[in-house]
Design a protein around this motif. Sequence first.
Motif, PDB file in Angstrom:
ATOM      1  N   ARG A 149      -0.818   6.564 -10.274  1.00  0.00           N
ATOM      2  CA  ARG A 149      -1.249   5.270  -9.759  1.00  0.00           C
ATOM      3  C   ARG A 149      -0.688   4.111 -10.590  1.00  0.00           C
ATOM      4  O   ARG A 149      -0.421   3.022 -10.060  1.00  0.00           O
ATOM      5  CB  ARG A 149      -2.775   5.209  -9.728  1.00  0.00           C
ATOM      6  CG  ARG A 149      -3.405   6.153  -8.699  1.00  0.00           C
ATOM      7  CD  ARG A 149      -2.901   5.838  -7.299  1.00  0.00           C
ATOM      8  NE  ARG A 149      -3.467   6.692  -6.280  1.00  0.00           N
ATOM      9  CZ  ARG A 149      -4.547   6.396  -5.571  1.00  0.00           C
ATOM     10  NH1 ARG A 149      -5.191   5.274  -5.786  1.00  0.00           N
ATOM     11  NH2 ARG A 149      -4.988   7.227  -4.641  1.00  0.00           N
ATOM     12  N   ALA A 150      -0.543   4.314 -11.897  1.00  0.00           N
ATOM     13  CA  ALA A 150      -0.012   3.249 -12.746  1.00  0.00           C
ATOM     14  C   ALA A 150       1.427   2.913 -12.346  1.00  0.00           C
ATOM     15  O   ALA A 150       1.819   1.741 -12.284  1.00  0.00           O
ATOM     16  CB  ALA A 150      -0.082   3.650 -14.214  1.00  0.00           C
ATOM     17  N   HIS A 151       2.200   3.955 -12.056  1.00  0.00           N
ATOM     18  CA  HIS A 151       3.583   3.729 -11.629  1.00  0.00           C
ATOM     19  C   HIS A 151       3.623   3.033 -10.273  1.00  0.00           C
ATOM     20  O   HIS A 151       4.435   2.123 -10.053  1.00  0.00           O
ATOM     21  CB  HIS A 151       4.331   5.057 -11.567  1.00  0.00           C
ATOM     22  CG  HIS A 151       5.771   4.925 -11.158  1.00  0.00           C
ATOM     23  ND1 HIS A 151       6.708   4.290 -11.945  1.00  0.00           N
ATOM     24  CD2 HIS A 151       6.434   5.330 -10.026  1.00  0.00           C
ATOM     25  CE1 HIS A 151       7.888   4.309 -11.335  1.00  0.00           C
ATOM     26  NE2 HIS A 151       7.739   4.930 -10.171  1.00  0.00           N
ATOM     27  N   ALA A 152       2.731   3.437  -9.380  1.00  0.00           N
ATOM     28  CA  ALA A 152       2.666   2.803  -8.061  1.00  0.00           C
ATOM     29  C   ALA A 152       2.320   1.323  -8.197  1.00  0.00           C
ATOM     30  O   ALA A 152       2.910   0.465  -7.513  1.00  0.00           O
ATOM     31  CB  ALA A 152       1.643   3.518  -7.189  1.00  0.00           C
ATOM     32  N   THR A 169       0.823  -1.208   0.000  1.00  0.00           N
ATOM     33  CA  THR A 169       0.000   0.000   0.000  1.00  0.00           C
ATOM     34  C   THR A 169       0.854   1.254   0.000  1.00  0.00           C
ATOM     35  O   THR A 169       0.455   2.287  -0.567  1.00  0.00           O
ATOM     36  CB  THR A 169      -0.929   0.004   1.226  1.00  0.00           C
ATOM     37  OG1 THR A 169      -1.749  -1.172   1.210  1.00  0.00           O
ATOM     38  CG2 THR A 169      -1.831   1.232   1.237  1.00  0.00           C
ATOM     39  N   ASP A 170       2.039   1.186   0.608  1.00  0.00           N
ATOM     40  CA  ASP A 170       2.903   2.365   0.697  1.00  0.00           C
ATOM     41  C   ASP A 170       3.256   2.948  -0.663  1.00  0.00           C
ATOM     42  O   ASP A 170       3.541   4.147  -0.779  1.00  0.00           O
ATOM     43  CB  ASP A 170       4.194   2.028   1.443  1.00  0.00           C
ATOM     44  CG  ASP A 170       3.988   1.959   2.950  1.00  0.00           C
ATOM     45  OD1 ASP A 170       2.919   2.378   3.426  1.00  0.00           O
ATOM     46  OD2 ASP A 170       4.896   1.454   3.646  1.00  0.00           O
ATOM     47  N   GLY A 180      -6.968   1.900  -5.024  1.00  0.00           N
ATOM     48  CA  GLY A 180      -7.523   0.846  -5.860  1.00  0.00           C
ATOM     49  C   GLY A 180      -8.929   0.482  -5.477  1.00  0.00           C
ATOM     50  O   GLY A 180      -9.811   1.327  -5.321  1.00  0.00           O
ATOM     51  N   THR A 181      -9.160  -0.811  -5.278  1.00  0.00           N
ATOM     52  CA  THR A 181     -10.496  -1.317  -4.960  1.00  0.00           C
ATOM     53  C   THR A 181     -10.802  -1.253  -3.470  1.00  0.00           C
ATOM     54  O   THR A 181     -11.885  -1.677  -3.049  1.00  0.00           O
ATOM     55  CB  THR A 181     -10.640  -2.768  -5.447  1.00  0.00           C
ATOM     56  OG1 THR A 181      -9.608  -3.570  -4.844  1.00  0.00           O
ATOM     57  CG2 THR A 181     -10.518  -2.850  -6.958  1.00  0.00           C
ATOM     58  N   GLY A 182      -9.866  -0.772  -2.664  1.00  0.00           N
ATOM     59  CA  GLY A 182     -10.132  -0.645  -1.235  1.00  0.00           C
ATOM     60  C   GLY A 182      -9.148  -1.409  -0.377  1.00  0.00           C
ATOM     61  O   GLY A 182      -8.012  -1.665  -0.777  1.00  0.00           O
ATOM     62  N   ARG A 183      -9.605  -1.808   0.791  1.00  0.00           N
ATOM     63  CA  ARG A 183      -8.732  -2.397   1.801  1.00  0.00           C
ATOM     64  C   ARG A 183      -8.090  -3.701   1.338  1.00  0.00           C
ATOM     65  O   ARG A 183      -7.003  -4.061   1.774  1.00  0.00           O
ATOM     66  CB  ARG A 183      -9.523  -2.621   3.094  1.00  0.00           C
ATOM     67  CG  ARG A 183      -8.670  -2.949   4.305  1.00  0.00           C
ATOM     68  CD  ARG A 183      -9.518  -2.919   5.570  1.00  0.00           C
ATOM     69  NE  ARG A 183      -8.783  -3.323   6.753  1.00  0.00           N
ATOM     70  CZ  ARG A 183      -7.984  -2.520   7.450  1.00  0.00           C
ATOM     71  NH1 ARG A 183      -7.810  -1.271   7.063  1.00  0.00           N
ATOM     72  NH2 ARG A 183      -7.356  -2.974   8.522  1.00  0.00           N
ATOM     73  N   GLY A 184      -8.740  -4.419   0.446  1.00  0.00           N
ATOM     74  CA  GLY A 184      -8.181  -5.680  -0.045  1.00  0.00           C
ATOM     75  C   GLY A 184      -7.273  -5.527  -1.253  1.00  0.00           C
ATOM     76  O   GLY A 184      -6.819  -6.533  -1.816  1.00  0.00           O
ATOM     77  N   TYR A 185      -6.973  -4.298  -1.656  1.00  0.00           N
ATOM     78  CA  TYR A 185      -6.221  -4.084  -2.895  1.00  0.00           C
ATOM     79  C   TYR A 185      -4.835  -4.695  -2.835  1.00  0.00           C
ATOM     80  O   TYR A 185      -4.344  -5.257  -3.824  1.00  0.00           O
ATOM     81  CB  TYR A 185      -6.137  -2.587  -3.182  1.00  0.00           C
ATOM     82  CG  TYR A 185      -5.603  -2.227  -4.547  1.00  0.00           C
ATOM     83  CD1 TYR A 185      -6.037  -2.890  -5.686  1.00  0.00           C
ATOM     84  CD2 TYR A 185      -4.678  -1.201  -4.702  1.00  0.00           C
ATOM     85  CE1 TYR A 185      -5.563  -2.547  -6.941  1.00  0.00           C
ATOM     86  CE2 TYR A 185      -4.199  -0.846  -5.946  1.00  0.00           C
ATOM     87  CZ  TYR A 185      -4.637  -1.526  -7.067  1.00  0.00           C
ATOM     88  OH  TYR A 185      -4.160  -1.182  -8.312  1.00  0.00           O
TER      89      TYR A 185
END
Length: 311
Positions: free
Chosen positions: A150-153, A133-134, A201-206
């Motif tokens: 975000r794509a790079h992350a 996540t970081d 992304g999609t949330g906590r489960g990303y």
Amino acid sequence: MPATPEDFREIYQAAGLYDRLLLPHYFDGAGDTDLVRRVMERHYGLPDGDPALRVAELGCGTGRVSACLAPYARYLRATDYSSTMIDTFRARYPEAEALQQETTVSVRRMLDDGMAGSFDIVGAFWSLSYPLTDFFEELGAAGIVPRADRAHARAEAGSLVRDILRLLAPGGHFLALFFDSETPEQQLVTRAWGKVAPFPGTGRGYSREILLAELQYAEAQGQGRLNVSRHGGIAVAPDQAAARAWFATVHMKSLPALVDDPKVHDEVDAFVDRHTRPGGTVFIPTGAYLIDFWAGSTDRHLPPLRTADAL
């Protein structure tokens, strides 16, 4: 006042605090350490007093789950960013190589030091969601700020997973535990954090989704075999005070913007009340994913005596 990195890490830096607040978790009648112990026994049998494996653990904490790995380890290398936790780990496992390092730094240094392909086990238990996540956010003067690219992350997060797999020796296993982000407990925490720092992304489960996507791709490329199992269970708090401390300190890091929010406070109280047993114990519904990636030839999928060359 905006949050600082120290605010989020206080629970991991204060000696004994995390272990004191940690609730026992039981999945299908087994503790989380039992899940790891069982998979080790399935792959390697019972420890025989003559350890032969090279083992690396990322985000080892105080070494609670490490007890499942250490009896098999000829060489145990463990890393965690918390100096306090590493000190406790060293006291428990004086023969291990214990280093205070962020997971991303640890993986990179092992590769730079020529350790690619040298570990029979690489483990990350409850710890890998944070470094993944970081890549998507940073802590600045205004608090948690999403990274613009975000794509790079996502590419960086995927690269970390692939680098972890590079550490595995042929026939080695990457083992990980993740909480199920869709359980009522985790959804409550997700709603609370959404007030100050929505998950990427999609949330906590990303982070788990990223990990599984990379492992599924590696499997599709013939680099190994992926097994994933979900285990439903409960976290057991001895009383309501312990349950509330679990939410406030472990999940919400004692962040004033969350723990002082009346709506968050009321939602936690209602949740704890709803799951309190007649005797006062609190059973918190939870779930865990056990992830096991085996690095080796896809021939292993075949029945005995049937190899790819024979087909």
